[in-house]
Design a protein around this motif. Sequence first.
Motif, short mmCIF file in Angstrom:
data_model
loop_
_atom_site.label_atom_id
_atom_site.label_comp_id
_atom_site.label_asym_id
_atom_site.label_seq_id
_atom_site.Cartn_x
_atom_site.Cartn_y
_atom_site.Cartn_z
N MET A 176 2.18 8.13 8.55
CA MET A 176 0.82 8.58 8.73
C MET A 176 0.47 9.56 7.62
N ALA A 177 -0.65 9.38 7.03
CA ALA A 177 -1.11 10.26 5.96
C ALA A 177 -1.88 11.43 6.55
N MET A 178 -1.80 12.57 5.85
CA MET A 178 -2.58 13.73 6.26
C MET A 178 -2.86 14.57 5.03
N THR A 179 -3.84 15.41 5.14
CA THR A 179 -4.17 16.34 4.07
C THR A 179 -3.72 17.72 4.51
N LEU A 180 -3.01 18.39 3.64
CA LEU A 180 -2.55 19.74 3.92
C LEU A 180 -3.29 20.69 2.98
N ARG A 181 -4.09 21.54 3.54
CA ARG A 181 -4.86 22.49 2.73
C ARG A 181 -4.10 23.81 2.65
N LEU A 182 -3.79 24.22 1.45
CA LEU A 182 -3.03 25.44 1.22
C LEU A 182 -3.86 26.40 0.39
N THR A 183 -3.59 27.68 0.59
CA THR A 183 -4.19 28.68 -0.30
C THR A 183 -3.50 28.55 -1.66
N ASP A 184 -4.07 29.17 -2.66
CA ASP A 184 -3.45 29.16 -3.99
C ASP A 184 -2.04 29.75 -3.93
N ALA A 185 -1.88 30.82 -3.17
CA ALA A 185 -0.57 31.47 -3.06
C ALA A 185 0.44 30.56 -2.36
N GLU A 186 0.01 29.89 -1.30
CA GLU A 186 0.91 28.97 -0.59
C GLU A 186 1.31 27.80 -1.48
N ASP A 187 0.33 27.27 -2.23
CA ASP A 187 0.63 26.16 -3.13
C ASP A 187 1.59 26.59 -4.23
N GLN A 188 1.39 27.79 -4.74
CA GLN A 188 2.28 28.31 -5.78
C GLN A 188 3.70 28.48 -5.24
N ALA A 189 3.82 29.02 -4.04
CA ALA A 189 5.14 29.20 -3.43
C ALA A 189 5.82 27.85 -3.22
N LEU A 190 5.06 26.87 -2.76
CA LEU A 190 5.61 25.52 -2.54
C LEU A 190 6.02 24.89 -3.86
N THR A 191 5.19 25.05 -4.87
CA THR A 191 5.50 24.51 -6.19
C THR A 191 6.78 25.12 -6.74
N GLU A 192 6.91 26.43 -6.63
CA GLU A 192 8.10 27.12 -7.14
C GLU A 192 9.35 26.71 -6.38
N GLN A 193 9.23 26.59 -5.05
CA GLN A 193 10.39 26.19 -4.25
C GLN A 193 10.82 24.77 -4.60
N ALA A 194 9.87 23.89 -4.74
CA ALA A 194 10.17 22.51 -5.09
C ALA A 194 10.86 22.44 -6.46
N ALA A 195 10.39 23.24 -7.40
CA ALA A 195 11.01 23.26 -8.73
C ALA A 195 12.44 23.77 -8.65
N ARG A 196 12.66 24.82 -7.85
CA ARG A 196 14.02 25.37 -7.70
C ARG A 196 14.98 24.34 -7.12
N GLU A 197 14.47 23.52 -6.21
CA GLU A 197 15.32 22.53 -5.53
C GLU A 197 15.31 21.17 -6.23
N HIS A 198 14.54 21.05 -7.31
CA HIS A 198 14.41 19.77 -8.02
C HIS A 198 13.99 18.67 -7.05
N ARG A 199 13.00 18.99 -6.23
CA ARG A 199 12.47 18.06 -5.24
C ARG A 199 10.95 18.07 -5.35
N SER A 200 10.32 17.09 -4.73
CA SER A 200 8.86 17.08 -4.72
C SER A 200 8.35 18.09 -3.70
N LYS A 201 7.10 18.49 -3.89
CA LYS A 201 6.48 19.39 -2.92
C LYS A 201 6.42 18.73 -1.55
#
Length: 66
Positions: A1-26
């Motif tokens: 099932m598809a969904m849209t997840l709306r994040l604040t800029d700070a939440e998106d940045q945190a997710l982006t950084e975590q994904a990069a650290r783990e070498h995984r997709s957001k």
Amino acid sequence: MAMTLRLTDAEDQALTEQAAREHRSKQEVAKAAILEYTSRRTRSRDDLLAKIGRENAGALKRLADS
């Protein structure tokens, strides 16, 4: 099932950084976080219900016997 997840800029940045650290997709990181959260909540609920059952065993037995 598809969904849209709306994040604040700070939440998106945190997710982006975590994904990069783990070498995984957001998406992978977000899905893992959801599974971890729901598992923890389920365990917490089950532990609480078991504690209530233990602490109130006598009262529950009296209710069942009446």
